[in-house]
Design a protein around this motif. Sequence first.
Motif, PDB file in Angstrom:
ATOM      1  N   PHE A 232      -5.610   4.119   6.658  1.00 41.60           N
ATOM      2  CA  PHE A 232      -4.558   4.925   6.046  1.00 41.60           C
ATOM      3  C   PHE A 232      -4.543   6.345   6.627  1.00 41.60           C
ATOM      4  N   LEU A 233      -5.707   6.965   6.704  1.00 39.35           N
ATOM      5  CA  LEU A 233      -5.767   8.315   7.259  1.00 39.35           C
ATOM      6  C   LEU A 233      -5.462   8.317   8.745  1.00 39.35           C
TER       7      LEU A 233
ATOM      8  N   ALA B 218      -2.036   9.559   1.862  1.00 40.21           N
ATOM      9  CA  ALA B 218      -2.522   9.867   3.208  1.00 40.21           C
ATOM     10  C   ALA B 218      -1.594  10.860   3.904  1.00 40.21           C
ATOM     11  N   ASN B 219      -0.307  10.689   3.702  1.00 40.40           N
ATOM     12  CA  ASN B 219       0.681  11.605   4.269  1.00 40.40           C
ATOM     13  C   ASN B 219       0.498  13.008   3.691  1.00 40.40           C
ATOM     14  N   ALA B 220       0.251  13.086   2.370  1.00 39.43           N
ATOM     15  CA  ALA B 220       0.009  14.385   1.736  1.00 39.43           C
ATOM     16  C   ALA B 220      -1.269  15.026   2.269  1.00 39.43           C
TER      17      ALA B 220
ATOM     18  N   PRO C 211       0.798  -1.226   0.000  1.00 42.33           N
ATOM     19  CA  PRO C 211       0.000   0.000   0.000  1.00 42.33           C
ATOM     20  C   PRO C 211       0.831   1.277   0.000  1.00 42.33           C
ATOM     21  N   GLY C 212       2.085   1.233  -0.480  1.00 41.69           N
ATOM     22  CA  GLY C 212       2.979   2.374  -0.349  1.00 41.69           C
ATOM     23  C   GLY C 212       2.427   3.652  -0.951  1.00 41.69           C
ATOM     24  N   PHE C 213       1.807   3.569  -2.122  1.00 38.80           N
ATOM     25  CA  PHE C 213       1.283   4.776  -2.777  1.00 38.80           C
ATOM     26  C   PHE C 213       0.091   5.348  -2.017  1.00 38.80           C
TER      27      PHE C 213
END
Length: 322
Positions: A155-156, A114-116, A107-109
């Motif tokens: 993710f969030l 989520a980081n952005a 799930p890296g992308f």
Amino acid sequence: MFAVLALLPGTASALSIMDPFNLPAAMDGGTSKVGDGIAYADGTRHKLDVYAPEQRGAPAPVVFFIYGGGWNRGERSDYQFVGRALASRGFVTVIADYRLVPEVVYPGFLEDSANALRWVQDNIANYGGDPNRLFLAGHSAGAYNAVMLALDPSFLKEYGVTMPILGVAALSGPYDFYPFEYDEVRTTFGSAPNPQGTQPINLITADSPPMYLATGTTDPIVRMQNTERFADRLRAQGVWVTTQYYDGFGHMEPVIAMGAAWRWRMPVLEDMVSFFQRFGAFPSGVPYVAVAPEAPEMLPEAIAPMEQIVSQLNSMFQPIED
């Protein structure tokens, strides 16, 4: 196409097949790139751009747009026309790069996006955006990414993102493509410990946000039946879904038609904005009327080869599902 590319400034920089859509004459005026190459984390693929209306007053709704490319290609600079299109309709728009296959696989992308979004939560007010009026949008693999961020809260949560997602607009996206029949998706998702958990269609709950799903009826990469199945499952769970099937168009056309150069081909931008308005983008209560512009009597020379370019773009993709 080469004649068009020759008109671009900065000939020393790398050329992209998307460049004609990003010529100044092919993009919406009255907009500004107010953030350019902002780092949301360490690494060359962790940068983002921000677009906004030139005339800004009260905080504006925010669209976080995720581009596609089969999870193995794509650049935020290729989608300036999308950022300016949405900004021309009153949105502060964020387009972020993310790591690609083979540097990462699922799930890296998704973690990068989520980081952005955490950056958006912490900083978008400084660029005129309202973090409480957030919408996600994406095309192709980016549509998958946007939908997954809305459906899988893990993710969030990992990045402390608490902004509400008021709606998701997804163009030409794959939502139900397991088992993995093609190399592109097998490489990207094949090592996932729970492959069925990578499929948006399996993650829908009654709490899922409203969705706008659009696709071309002749898309050979992600067939329209993928959207139909996903929409049916959303409705079965009581989730609002708006579907648009653009007759006779393929995989790239819906996102290309967001830009000013091809907008006369289909009203995808207006349909998307109308959906966002329904779910709180502009709380004035004034309904948004979607209007498709008339076809120009004569196409400018700068956009004459658009049909050829779109055909070449479609040919670059491998099928994702049968």
